[in-house]
Design an enzyme around this catalytic site. Sequence first.
Site, PDB file in Angstrom:
ATOM      1  N   ASP A  64       0.868  -1.185   0.000  1.00 54.39           N
ATOM      2  CA  ASP A  64       0.000   0.000   0.000  1.00 54.39           C
ATOM      3  C   ASP A  64       0.901   1.229   0.000  1.00 54.39           C
ATOM      4  O   ASP A  64       1.620   1.476   0.986  1.00 54.39           O
ATOM      5  CB  ASP A  64      -0.885  -0.036   1.256  1.00 54.39           C
ATOM      6  CG  ASP A  64      -1.822   1.159   1.349  1.00 54.39           C
ATOM      7  OD1 ASP A  64      -1.576   2.174   0.664  1.00 54.39           O
ATOM      8  OD2 ASP A  64      -2.791   1.076   2.124  1.00 54.39           O
ATOM      9  N   TYR A 155     -11.558  15.201  -6.102  1.00 53.43           N
ATOM     10  CA  TYR A 155     -10.732  14.461  -7.074  1.00 53.43           C
ATOM     11  C   TYR A 155     -10.023  15.469  -7.983  1.00 53.43           C
ATOM     12  O   TYR A 155      -8.804  15.404  -8.190  1.00 53.43           O
ATOM     13  CB  TYR A 155     -11.623  13.530  -7.908  1.00 53.43           C
ATOM     14  CG  TYR A 155     -10.899  12.924  -9.082  1.00 53.43           C
ATOM     15  CD1 TYR A 155      -9.911  11.963  -8.889  1.00 53.43           C
ATOM     16  CD2 TYR A 155     -11.188  13.322 -10.397  1.00 53.43           C
ATOM     17  CE1 TYR A 155      -9.229  11.405  -9.971  1.00 53.43           C
ATOM     18  CE2 TYR A 155     -10.508  12.770 -11.468  1.00 53.43           C
ATOM     19  CZ  TYR A 155      -9.534  11.820 -11.250  1.00 53.43           C
ATOM     20  OH  TYR A 155      -8.854  11.284 -12.313  1.00 53.43           O
ATOM     21  N   ALA A 157      -9.361  18.518  -7.424  1.00 54.24           N
ATOM     22  CA  ALA A 157      -8.353  19.273  -6.659  1.00 54.24           C
ATOM     23  C   ALA A 157      -7.065  18.467  -6.496  1.00 54.24           C
ATOM     24  O   ALA A 157      -5.959  19.024  -6.552  1.00 54.24           O
ATOM     25  CB  ALA A 157      -8.913  19.668  -5.291  1.00 54.24           C
TER      26      ALA A 157
HETATM   27  N1  LIG Z   1      -9.761   5.832 -16.171  1.00 48.56           N
HETATM   28  C1  LIG Z   1      -9.981   7.119 -16.314  1.00 48.56           C
HETATM   29  O1  LIG Z   1     -11.001   7.511 -16.903  1.00 48.56           O
HETATM   30  C2  LIG Z   1      -8.983   8.137 -15.801  1.00 48.56           C
HETATM   31  C3  LIG Z   1      -9.140   9.464 -16.218  1.00 48.56           C
HETATM   32  C4  LIG Z   1      -8.251  10.421 -15.753  1.00 48.56           C
HETATM   33  C5  LIG Z   1      -7.223  10.057 -14.911  1.00 48.56           C
HETATM   34  N2  LIG Z   1      -7.096   8.756 -14.517  1.00 48.56           N
HETATM   35  C6  LIG Z   1      -5.986   8.450 -13.599  1.00 48.56           C
HETATM   36  O2  LIG Z   1      -5.205   7.394 -14.123  1.00 48.56           O
HETATM   37  C7  LIG Z   1      -4.607   6.657 -13.044  1.00 48.56           C
HETATM   38  C8  LIG Z   1      -4.882   5.168 -13.243  1.00 48.56           C
HETATM   39  O3  LIG Z   1      -6.264   4.944 -13.153  1.00 48.56           O
HETATM   40  P1  LIG Z   1      -7.034   3.723 -13.854  1.00 48.56           P
HETATM   41  O4  LIG Z   1      -8.142   4.306 -14.621  1.00 48.56           O
HETATM   42  O5  LIG Z   1      -6.091   2.803 -14.509  1.00 48.56           O
HETATM   43  O6  LIG Z   1      -7.734   3.079 -12.566  1.00 48.56           O
HETATM   44  P2  LIG Z   1      -7.589   1.706 -11.772  1.00 48.56           P
HETATM   45  O7  LIG Z   1      -7.711   0.546 -12.705  1.00 48.56           O
HETATM   46  O8  LIG Z   1      -8.539   1.817 -10.636  1.00 48.56           O
HETATM   47  O9  LIG Z   1      -6.079   1.756 -11.280  1.00 48.56           O
HETATM   48  C9  LIG Z   1      -5.664   2.308 -10.071  1.00 48.56           C
HETATM   49  C10 LIG Z   1      -4.548   1.420  -9.548  1.00 48.56           C
HETATM   50  O10 LIG Z   1      -4.000   2.007  -8.369  1.00 48.56           O
HETATM   51  C11 LIG Z   1      -3.746   0.979  -7.445  1.00 48.56           C
HETATM   52  N3  LIG Z   1      -3.854   1.518  -6.087  1.00 48.56           N
HETATM   53  C12 LIG Z   1      -4.930   2.133  -5.539  1.00 48.56           C
HETATM   54  N4  LIG Z   1      -4.672   2.446  -4.257  1.00 48.56           N
HETATM   55  C13 LIG Z   1      -3.410   2.023  -3.998  1.00 48.56           C
HETATM   56  C14 LIG Z   1      -2.578   2.058  -2.855  1.00 48.56           C
HETATM   57  N5  LIG Z   1      -2.997   2.605  -1.694  1.00 48.56           N
HETATM   58  N6  LIG Z   1      -1.333   1.513  -2.930  1.00 48.56           N
HETATM   59  C15 LIG Z   1      -0.905   0.961  -4.090  1.00 48.56           C
HETATM   60  N7  LIG Z   1      -1.639   0.923  -5.222  1.00 48.56           N
HETATM   61  C16 LIG Z   1      -2.879   1.439  -5.165  1.00 48.56           C
HETATM   62  C17 LIG Z   1      -4.825  -0.072  -7.699  1.00 48.56           C
HETATM   63  O11 LIG Z   1      -4.383  -1.385  -7.369  1.00 48.56           O
HETATM   64  P3  LIG Z   1      -4.738  -2.086  -5.964  1.00 48.56           P
HETATM   65  O12 LIG Z   1      -6.199  -1.868  -5.730  1.00 48.56           O
HETATM   66  O13 LIG Z   1      -4.356  -3.518  -6.184  1.00 48.56           O
HETATM   67  O14 LIG Z   1      -3.862  -1.423  -4.969  1.00 48.56           O
HETATM   68  C18 LIG Z   1      -5.019   0.026  -9.214  1.00 48.56           C
HETATM   69  O15 LIG Z   1      -4.224  -0.921  -9.892  1.00 48.56           O
HETATM   70  C19 LIG Z   1      -5.186   7.236 -11.754  1.00 48.56           C
HETATM   71  O16 LIG Z   1      -4.275   8.162 -11.201  1.00 48.56           O
HETATM   72  C20 LIG Z   1      -6.445   7.957 -12.233  1.00 48.56           C
HETATM   73  O17 LIG Z   1      -6.818   9.027 -11.396  1.00 48.56           O
HETATM   74  C21 LIG Z   1      -7.951   7.790 -14.946  1.00 48.56           C
END
Ligand SMILES: NC(=O)c1ccc[n+]([C@@H]2O[C@H](COP(=O)([O-])OP(=O)(O)OC[C@H]3O[C@@H](n4cnc5c(N)ncnc54)[C@H](OP(=O)(O)O)[C@@H]3O)[C@@H](O)[C@H]2O)c1
Length: 254
Positions: A64, A155, A157
């Site tokens: 984590d 978010y 922010a």
């Molecule tokens: N998808 C979109 O539409 C979108 C748009 C704009 C920006 N983003 C940004 O892109 C990034 C990736 O997002 P995603 O869409 O690929 O979402 P996601 O599939 O939910 O990926 C987030 C990852 O972060 C890990 N994570 C969460 N909390 C954690 C912690 N405390 N320690 C270690 N790992 C942690 C999760 O794995 P575990 O749960 O196994 O820890 C998961 O693999 C994020 O920063 C998100 O804000 C996404």
Amino acid sequence: MDSTTQAAFAGRAAIVTGAGSGIGRATAVALAREGAHVLGVGRRRDALEETAAAHEGIEILDIDICRDDAPAKVVETAVERWGRLDLLVNNAGATAVMPLAEVEKQAITELFALNVIAPSMLAHEALPHLRRTSGTIINLSSTYGHRPMSGGAHYSATKAAIEQMTRSWALELAGEGVRVNSVAPGPTRTDVMIHAGLTPEAANEMYAYERDRIPTHRIADVKDVAHWILRMAEPAGRQVTGQVITVDGGLELI
Ligand SMILES: NC(=O)c1ccc[n+]([C@@H]2O[C@H](COP(=O)([O-])OP(=O)(O)OC[C@H]3O[C@@H](n4cnc5c(N)ncnc54)[C@H](OP(=O)(O)O)[C@@H]3O)[C@@H](O)[C@H]2O)c1
């Protein structure tokens, strides 16, 4: 893709947080395909193992990143394994639907701990190693890091904060050869909304609404975002620092 691009990261070592799913997994795999040694970080070991199965260049650490001892442990693991660190991709993050009327202090604290504090401490721990390799940091923002998000102020922010840290660190470190950039995705098909507590139906509705608004009428695939993470990070991009590249099909233009 030509052979130069394929080897863009040959012999280099990278950390990708949130590598067990979505954008992080796509980035870890793409980096390994372009020659990098990758440490994929996340909490769920089974999810990370699936990512590692996609390429032998990927190793994993289940931790984590909000834990106090995690940033040092993550960086130490990569440096002990490969003797260097060239790239930190601060990708792990979460979103939260939180209209002002429903704000909860604990939820705000947790969102900032994951989206702002953890990437800061990881960058802090990585810095001495990045100085040695003229390395680089990519911080994941969002198109909502620089436009308002009704119902998602906190978010938004956190992502505005990461964009400002990107610019400030870039200025602070430019003279030492360390580059810092941000990639700001628009709506991208991942489980991020499910992880935020939405039902699959509600997530689908949200994506349909966004698809109508996006000028290209297309929800991004994770590979569309990973592409720009790699191109901003590769050594050939050495003249670019402090930038936020938005990958959102033109959403920020409307
Ligand atoms: N998808 C979109 O539409 C979108 C748009 C704009 C920006 N983003 C940004 O892109 C990034 C990736 O997002 P995603 O869409 O690929 O979402 P996601 O599939 O939910 O990926 C987030 C990852 O972060 C890990 N994570 C969460 N909390 C954690 C912690 N405390 N320690 C270690 N790992 C942690 C999760 O794995 P575990 O749960 O196994 O820890 C998961 O693999 C994020 O920063 C998100 O804000 C996404």
